[in-house]
Design a protein around this motif. Structure first.
Motif, PDB file in Angstrom:
ATOM      1  N   UNK A  42       2.940  -1.695  -2.838  1.00  0.00           N
ATOM      2  CA  UNK A  42       4.408  -2.243  -2.777  1.00  0.00           C
ATOM      3  C   UNK A  42       3.127  -3.406  -2.609  1.00  0.00           C
ATOM      4  N   UNK A  43       2.311  -4.197  -2.307  1.00  0.00           N
ATOM      5  CA  UNK A  43       1.937  -5.737  -2.672  1.00  0.00           C
ATOM      6  C   UNK A  43       1.729  -5.929  -3.568  1.00  0.00           C
ATOM      7  N   UNK A  44       1.302  -4.819  -4.889  1.00  0.00           N
ATOM      8  CA  UNK A  44       0.928  -4.721  -5.919  1.00  0.00           C
ATOM      9  C   UNK A  44       2.837  -5.837  -7.065  1.00  0.00           C
ATOM     10  N   UNK A  93      -4.831 -12.449   1.836  1.00  0.00           N
ATOM     11  CA  UNK A  93      -5.398 -13.045   1.227  1.00  0.00           C
ATOM     12  C   UNK A  93      -7.141 -13.047   0.750  1.00  0.00           C
ATOM     13  N   UNK A  94      -7.174 -11.693   0.778  1.00  0.00           N
ATOM     14  CA  UNK A  94      -8.644 -10.967  -0.312  1.00  0.00           C
ATOM     15  C   UNK A  94      -8.360 -10.748  -1.852  1.00  0.00           C
ATOM     16  N   UNK A  95      -6.768  -9.889  -1.083  1.00  0.00           N
ATOM     17  CA  UNK A  95      -6.250  -9.454  -2.494  1.00  0.00           C
ATOM     18  C   UNK A  95      -6.035 -10.483  -3.510  1.00  0.00           C
ATOM     19  N   UNK A  96      -5.572 -11.580  -2.361  1.00  0.00           N
ATOM     20  CA  UNK A  96      -4.937 -12.764  -3.514  1.00  0.00           C
ATOM     21  C   UNK A  96      -6.530 -13.706  -4.415  1.00  0.00           C
ATOM     22  N   UNK A 105      -8.799  -7.783  -8.208  1.00  0.00           N
ATOM     23  CA  UNK A 105      -9.672  -5.988  -9.132  1.00  0.00           C
ATOM     24  C   UNK A 105      -9.869  -5.201  -7.488  1.00  0.00           C
ATOM     25  N   UNK A 106     -10.035  -6.515  -6.021  1.00  0.00           N
ATOM     26  CA  UNK A 106      -9.882  -5.232  -5.373  1.00  0.00           C
ATOM     27  C   UNK A 106      -8.854  -4.223  -4.743  1.00  0.00           C
TER      28      UNK A 106
END
Length: 297
Positions: free
Chosen positions: A33-35, A112-115, A119-120
């Protein structure tokens, strides 16, 4: 903060290899869903049916409400829940989660880390897939949760679980003389077998060894059905077919339903048959429902 390690070490109830994929499934769903919508949240009442279907299809046969991971994933530092009353989860009660508007999302730190590092997301998803499900289900599961992963994100995480033994495939196929243990399929192009795979009986993700006595040579169809819990192995190394499986076509009857009660084909003399401990694990943790009786002769 090592997000891959957090994904690998989700706190799951475990005893003697019991599967409890509830948290990994919810986290995979949340990553999907975040994607698609990095700012969205998952209202429990809106996603409950999706999560229930995931648990029914990819979890063990003992059912658990999706309220359980929705509440308990908070303790792993990757998920937060708020309600109409404010921050914090009200608990794992289904009625309360529905009635007070519980909604969950990845924690601000993880978002924040995913933004920062796109690739994380794929690497976290691969950790969850590799440590909780067999490779034959990865593609279907990604589609079910709406995840799109790049081919370059297929690395194995040896620091967490170790690597599979690449020799197992050849050893298992040789032991079963390059034919499916369920149907006898033995197709080749020239000298190269096609559509035959080495299946783990006890999944590698749950400490299943890369040994012949934990393997079966299966065609692609029966490998997928075996890992989905449609097929199993019973006493006397006879094939189990779940009563939950429904198929009315001649192909479904011939290739699945008619297998009930048949003996496995192989392995050849001198090769180790599937060990009872691995058969028992698969029956209790993967096989769905009760076995069908063998068709009348």
């Amino acid at each position: 903060m090592d997000w891959l390690e957090r994904a690998a070490k989700l706190r799951q109830w475990s005893r003697s290899g019991t599967r409890a994929p509830h948290k990994p499934l919810l986290l995979l769903y949340a990553l999907g869903r975040f994607q698609r919508d990095a700012d969205g949240e998952l209202r429990y009442s809106a996603v409950e049916d999706d999560l229930r279907r995931l648990l029914a299809e990819y979890g063990p046969s003992n059912r658990t409400t999706p309220a359980y991971p929705f509440h308990h994933l908070v303790s792993d530092g990757v998920w937060e829940v708020r309600t109409d009353r404010g921050p914090g989860s009200p608990g794992s009660g289904v009625r309360e989660l529905r009635e007070i508007g519980a909604a969950g999302r990845l924690t601000p730190e993880l978002r924040a880390a995913l933004r920062r590092e796109p690739s994380l997301l794929g690497r976290m998803a691969r950790v969850l897939l590799d440590l909780n499900f067999p490779p034959s289900l990865h593609g279907d599961l990604c589609e079910a949760v709406g995840l799109e992963l790049e081919p370059t994100e297929s690395e194995q995480f040896s620091a967490v679980r170790g690597r599979r033994d690449p020799r197992m495939r050849e050893q298992v196929l040789t032991a079963y003389e390059y034919q499916c243990a369920f149907c006898g399929y033995d197709g080749r192009i020239g000298a190269v077998p096609v559509g035959l795979e080495a299946a783990h009986v006890r999944w590698w993700a749950f400490d299943g060894p890369d040994d012949v006595d934990n393997g079966l040579c299966l065609c692609s169809l029966h490998h997928k059905l075996f890992d989905k819990g449609v097929l199993g192995i019973g006493d006397g190394h006879r094939i189990l077919v779940s009563q939950r499986f429904v198929g009315h076509s001649p192909a479904a009857r011939e290739h699945v339903i008619a297998l009930a009660g048949r003996p496995l084909i192989g392995p050849q003399p001198g090769a180790s048959p599937v060990a009872a401990v691995h058969r028992s694990w698969h029956t209790s943790q993967v096989f769905h429902g009760s076995p069908r009786p063998a068709p009348a002769a």
